[in-house]
Design a protein around this motif. Structure first.
Motif, mmCIF file in Angstrom:
data_model
loop_
_atom_site.group_PDB
_atom_site.id
_atom_site.type_symbol
_atom_site.label_atom_id
_atom_site.label_comp_id
_atom_site.label_asym_id
_atom_site.label_seq_id
_atom_site.Cartn_x
_atom_site.Cartn_y
_atom_site.Cartn_z
ATOM 1 N N PHE A 1 -9.107 11.454 -2.392
ATOM 2 C CA PHE A 1 -10.203 12.404 -3.285
ATOM 3 C C PHE A 1 -11.581 11.741 -3.020
ATOM 4 O O PHE A 1 -12.484 12.382 -3.420
ATOM 5 C CB PHE A 1 -10.033 12.586 -4.587
ATOM 6 N N SER A 2 -11.751 10.995 -2.246
ATOM 7 C CA SER A 2 -13.283 10.590 -2.017
ATOM 8 C C SER A 2 -13.396 9.773 -0.460
ATOM 9 O O SER A 2 -12.201 9.561 0.192
ATOM 10 C CB SER A 2 -13.792 9.449 -3.041
ATOM 11 N N THR A 3 -14.488 9.636 0.073
ATOM 12 C CA THR A 3 -14.751 8.870 1.308
ATOM 13 C C THR A 3 -14.728 7.383 1.196
ATOM 14 O O THR A 3 -14.930 6.722 2.220
ATOM 15 C CB THR A 3 -15.905 9.408 1.801
ATOM 16 N N ASN A 4 -14.623 6.778 -0.146
ATOM 17 C CA ASN A 4 -14.487 5.374 -0.127
ATOM 18 C C ASN A 4 -13.222 4.728 0.233
ATOM 19 O O ASN A 4 -12.231 5.403 0.656
ATOM 20 C CB ASN A 4 -14.873 5.092 -1.529
ATOM 21 N N GLY A 5 -13.124 3.588 0.407
ATOM 22 C CA GLY A 5 -11.968 2.889 0.569
ATOM 23 C C GLY A 5 -12.186 1.996 1.791
ATOM 24 O O GLY A 5 -13.127 2.586 2.894
ATOM 25 N N LYS A 6 -11.340 1.118 2.236
ATOM 26 C CA LYS A 6 -11.398 0.273 3.512
ATOM 27 C C LYS A 6 -10.662 1.288 4.574
ATOM 28 O O LYS A 6 -9.765 1.839 4.457
ATOM 29 C CB LYS A 6 -10.362 -0.905 3.160
ATOM 30 N N PRO A 7 -11.106 1.026 5.839
ATOM 31 C CA PRO A 7 -10.938 1.805 6.952
ATOM 32 C C PRO A 7 -9.238 1.591 7.273
ATOM 33 O O PRO A 7 -8.792 2.736 7.419
ATOM 34 C CB PRO A 7 -11.416 1.153 8.108
ATOM 35 N N ILE A 8 -8.548 0.431 7.003
ATOM 36 C CA ILE A 8 -7.100 0.285 7.447
ATOM 37 C C ILE A 8 -6.070 1.138 6.444
ATOM 38 O O ILE A 8 -5.310 1.964 7.043
ATOM 39 C CB ILE A 8 -6.606 -1.395 7.360
ATOM 40 N N PRO A 9 -6.522 0.850 5.110
ATOM 41 C CA PRO A 9 -5.673 1.725 4.209
ATOM 42 C C PRO A 9 -5.967 3.188 4.323
ATOM 43 O O PRO A 9 -4.822 3.975 4.303
ATOM 44 C CB PRO A 9 -6.316 1.209 2.887
ATOM 45 N N ARG A 10 -7.044 3.673 4.804
ATOM 46 C CA ARG A 10 -7.444 5.025 4.820
ATOM 47 C C ARG A 10 -6.768 5.593 6.094
ATOM 48 O O ARG A 10 -5.998 6.699 6.009
ATOM 49 C CB ARG A 10 -8.913 5.266 5.018
ATOM 50 N N LEU A 11 -6.761 4.738 7.300
ATOM 51 C CA LEU A 11 -6.069 4.930 8.402
ATOM 52 C C LEU A 11 -4.521 5.261 8.037
ATOM 53 O O LEU A 11 -3.774 6.050 8.524
ATOM 54 C CB LEU A 11 -6.215 3.993 9.417
ATOM 55 N N VAL A 12 -3.740 4.057 7.237
ATOM 56 C CA VAL A 12 -2.323 4.118 7.033
ATOM 57 C C VAL A 12 -2.103 5.197 6.088
ATOM 58 O O VAL A 12 -0.897 6.132 6.368
ATOM 59 C CB VAL A 12 -1.968 2.798 6.056
ATOM 60 N N PHE A 13 -2.834 5.770 5.160
ATOM 61 C CA PHE A 13 -2.653 6.909 4.365
ATOM 62 C C PHE A 13 -2.637 8.186 5.130
ATOM 63 O O PHE A 13 -1.522 8.852 4.856
ATOM 64 C CB PHE A 13 -3.609 6.833 3.180
ATOM 65 N N TRP A 14 -3.619 8.439 5.599
ATOM 66 C CA TRP A 14 -3.942 9.699 6.356
ATOM 67 C C TRP A 14 -3.121 9.955 7.696
ATOM 68 O O TRP A 14 -2.689 10.904 7.892
ATOM 69 C CB TRP A 14 -5.242 10.035 6.558
ATOM 70 N N GLU A 15 -2.763 8.836 8.307
ATOM 71 C CA GLU A 15 -2.527 8.949 9.795
ATOM 72 C C GLU A 15 -0.814 8.619 10.004
ATOM 73 O O GLU A 15 -0.287 8.930 10.867
ATOM 74 C CB GLU A 15 -3.138 8.400 10.736
ATOM 75 N N VAL A 16 -0.390 7.789 9.039
ATOM 76 C CA VAL A 16 0.768 7.416 8.994
ATOM 77 C C VAL A 16 1.709 7.848 7.769
ATOM 78 O O VAL A 16 2.926 8.689 8.072
ATOM 79 C CB VAL A 16 0.975 5.793 9.092
ATOM 80 N N ARG A 17 1.375 7.644 6.791
ATOM 81 C CA ARG A 17 2.282 7.973 5.451
ATOM 82 C C ARG A 17 2.248 9.358 5.004
ATOM 83 O O ARG A 17 3.413 9.902 4.774
ATOM 84 C CB ARG A 17 1.986 6.947 4.228
#
Length: 342
Positions: free
Chosen positions: A52-68
């Protein structure tokens, strides 16, 4: 093709809503676990921040949005489609052992997909569900045509098993023609897996789900009429053979995109209708179809979570876990059918 089937529909609205609520909460819990577990592990606050925001580290964001997240959505949709296909087949054929994995549907679709991969056919990814649909229809049609003179559900399973073995042999022959890299990919595909799936697979499956799920729910009335027996159904104005044929085709339409994107994941379609009827205490298709949706999603998302985490960091194909669950259940159901015949 009739066979002994559960008692006539009995509505129980309160039991229905309790079951829907419980399964929805179970799916939510599994979804949160699926998004959290793995490397890197994510806690609930991180998931909230990433979602729900644009914050957060790049790797966790990538894992969340593109993998899990795409894997979770794909697993939920696939489980729902397989479960609905199982209800359609079992009710339309009045056979509690009917399922795409036992009627040659899955193996037919898998054989076609294996041919596409091994022969390196230059086809767009979006055409794969159509190819799987053709293979599934051919495999299922051969089994049903071969068993059209029998109402014995055990014999239907035996004929389906023979056809499945034949189609699997064709698939193995195709695999032997492939390169080592192709063989390894096909091996994972044929076991059924959600690993490595992305938004591309979700985009392929989603239109089929948007169209197929409402069509399956619309079939509730003819399914309930078919449960009364062919003669009574004809007396009520239902054209039995065309209705059964249309529902059978629709069930393959639901299964084909799931097989094309995730491989032949077994036993979800067989187990989900039984769980739905047992939880509701009714065979009313209006309720059974609806409840089968979260049941299928829970079964597949839960099995995928086991596939990911049971032997982490090594991951097993999700089809292995659904088979470990469904195989013994099939043996129990076969024994029950044999006792009824005796």
């Amino acid at each position: 093709m009739s066979a002994p089937y559960p008692s006539p529909p009995v509505l129980n609205p309160s039991r229905f809503w309790i079951a829907v609520t419980a399964l929805s909460l179970a799916l939510l819990a599994l979804a949160l676990l699926s998004l959290q577990l793995g490397k890197p592990a994510l806690n609930l606050s991180q998931i909230w921040e990433i979602a729900f925001s644009t914050n957060g580290k790049p790797i966790p964001r990538l894992v969340f949005w593109e993998v899990r997240l795409p894997r979770l959505i794909l697993g939920s949709l696939t489980g729902a489609l397989l479960a609905l296909a199982g209800v359609l087949l079992q009710n339309a054929l009045r056979n509690v052992l009917a399922g795409p994995e036992l009627l040659g549907v899955q193996s037919g679709a898998a054989s076609v997909m294996a041919a596409v991969v091994v022969l390196h056919l230059p086809l767009a990814l979006s055409t794969y569900p159509l190819l799987a649909l053709i293979g599934g229809l051919l495999g299922g049609a051969i089994v049903l045509f071969s068993s059209k003179r029998t109402s014995d559900p055990v014999r239907l399973v035996l004929i389906g098993a023979a056809m499945t073995a034949l189609l699997n042999a064709v698939t193995i022959a195709l695999i032997s023609l492939g390169s080592s890299s192709t063989v390894s990919l096909l091996f994972l595909y044929l076991l059924g897996s959600l690993s490595g799936r992305t938004w591309d697979e979700v985009e392929i499956l989603l239109p089929w789900a948007i169209i197929g799920i409402p069509l399956a729910l619309i079939c509730a009335r003819p399914l309930n009429i078919l449960q009364l027996g062919d003669e009574m159904a004809e007396g009520l104005g239902l054209k039995v053979l065309p209705a059964r044929f249309a529902i059978g085709v629709l069930s393959v339409v639901l299964v084909a995109p799931a097989i094309a994107t995730c491989g032949p994941i077994a036993y979800i379609a067989l187990l989900a209708p039984h769980l739905s009827r047992n939880l509701l205490g009714t065979t009313d298709a209006r309720q059974v179809l609806v409840l089968a949706i979260p049941i299928g999603a829970v079964l597949l998302v839960g099995a995928d979570l086991l596939a990911r985490e049971a032997f982490a960091p090594m991951e097993m194909p999700v089809g292995v876990w659904t088979t470990l669950l469904g195989g013994p259940a099939l043996l129990v159901m076969l024994q029950q059918q044999i006792r009824r015949r005796g």
